[in-house]
Scaffold this motif. Sequence first.
Motif, PDB file in Angstrom:
ATOM      1  N   ALA B   2       0.827  -1.199   0.000  1.00  0.00           N
ATOM      2  CA  ALA B   2       0.000   0.000   0.000  1.00  0.00           C
ATOM      3  C   ALA B   2       0.866   1.256   0.000  1.00  0.00           C
ATOM      4  CB  ALA B   2      -0.900  -0.015   1.224  1.00  0.00           C
ATOM      5  N   VAL B   4       1.196   5.364   0.842  1.00  0.00           N
ATOM      6  CA  VAL B   4       0.722   6.536   1.571  1.00  0.00           C
ATOM      7  C   VAL B   4       1.576   7.719   1.144  1.00  0.00           C
ATOM      8  CG1 VAL B   4       0.437   7.598   3.842  1.00  0.00           C
ATOM      9  CG2 VAL B   4      -0.034   5.157   3.531  1.00  0.00           C
ATOM     10  N   SER B  25      -3.954   8.084   1.561  1.00  0.00           N
ATOM     11  CA  SER B  25      -3.769   6.680   1.224  1.00  0.00           C
ATOM     12  C   SER B  25      -4.183   6.550  -0.245  1.00  0.00           C
ATOM     13  CB  SER B  25      -4.625   5.790   2.122  1.00  0.00           C
ATOM     14  OG  SER B  25      -5.987   6.156   2.052  1.00  0.00           O
ATOM     15  N   ALA B  30      -8.548   4.159   4.473  1.00  0.00           N
ATOM     16  CA  ALA B  30      -8.048   4.075   5.848  1.00  0.00           C
ATOM     17  C   ALA B  30      -9.000   4.803   6.786  1.00  0.00           C
ATOM     18  CB  ALA B  30      -6.654   4.674   5.942  1.00  0.00           C
ATOM     19  N   MET B  33      -5.879   6.921  10.662  1.00  0.00           N
ATOM     20  CA  MET B  33      -4.511   7.286  10.312  1.00  0.00           C
ATOM     21  C   MET B  33      -3.839   7.828  11.566  1.00  0.00           C
ATOM     22  SD  MET B  33      -4.797   9.123   6.588  1.00  0.00           S
ATOM     23  CE  MET B  33      -5.241   8.212   5.119  1.00  0.00           C
ATOM     24  N   THR B  75      -9.567   8.569   2.619  1.00  0.00           N
ATOM     25  CA  THR B  75      -8.243   8.565   2.007  1.00  0.00           C
ATOM     26  C   THR B  75      -7.432   9.813   2.333  1.00  0.00           C
ATOM     27  OG1 THR B  75      -9.111   9.554  -0.029  1.00  0.00           O
ATOM     28  CG2 THR B  75      -9.014   7.143   0.065  1.00  0.00           C
ATOM     29  N   ALA B  96      -0.999   4.788   7.964  1.00  0.00           N
ATOM     30  CA  ALA B  96      -2.345   4.237   7.865  1.00  0.00           C
ATOM     31  C   ALA B  96      -2.248   2.723   7.989  1.00  0.00           C
ATOM     32  CB  ALA B  96      -2.984   4.619   6.535  1.00  0.00           C
TER      33      ALA B  96
END
Lengths: 114, 117
Positions: B2, B4, B25, B30, B33, B75, B96
């Motif tokens: 993933a 970020v 994200s 998420a 965070m 996000t 996250a």
Amino acid sequence: SQELEQSPQSLIVQEGKNLTINCTSSKTLYGLYWYKQKYGEGLIFLMMLQKGGEEKSHEKITAKLDEKKQQSSLHITASQPSHAGIYLCGAFEANSNSGYALNFGKGTSLLVTP
Amino acid sequence: GAVVSQHPSWVICKSGTSVKIECRSLDFQATTMFWYRQFPKQSLMLMATSNEGSKATYEQGVEKDKFLINHASLTLSTLTVTSAHPEDSSFYICSAGILAGGEETQYFGPGTRLLVL
């Protein structure tokens, strides 16, 4: 509150040598994370250990969790200059009001010389 | 894994001004965070937990009115340093969490370096 102590604080090894970094918690560990950080940059996730005795590998880096000792060790085999950086261990603190946020050790600075 | 992202990556501002840092994200949602701060040669210290749609949870010693956190969507979380002073100069990192395969993994942004003159 939980404290994570990393040892050694800094390490200089010759390329090709093996090394071990330890992370010891003052409280029971509920998951232990290892990250690598280069100065001024973000954290790179290496691996997470959740169960006692669990051992994981990421390329030439292996980490193991000793739940009874409340300790995790990170072992690098045949170190390379690309392994240089700061290695941080992080763990959940039980009963934290932050849910699954992480507490971090102070880090181990690794330098690999040619 | 993933991704970020954080923006800006670095910022220089005058004392007394406010600075907003974004954490996104990019390929996952998420609900929670985390914002951390790292001073030179020190470890990361958790500042607050950002919850989508609700107020952030601050760690002890972190001023809520000084570090405003908004988690407007799944996000995006923002950290605003209000009336910044030189002692607020630091490296701010967000993360996250993802729960996958029974394991929780936290992914960190690249960080934002703040220098307050």
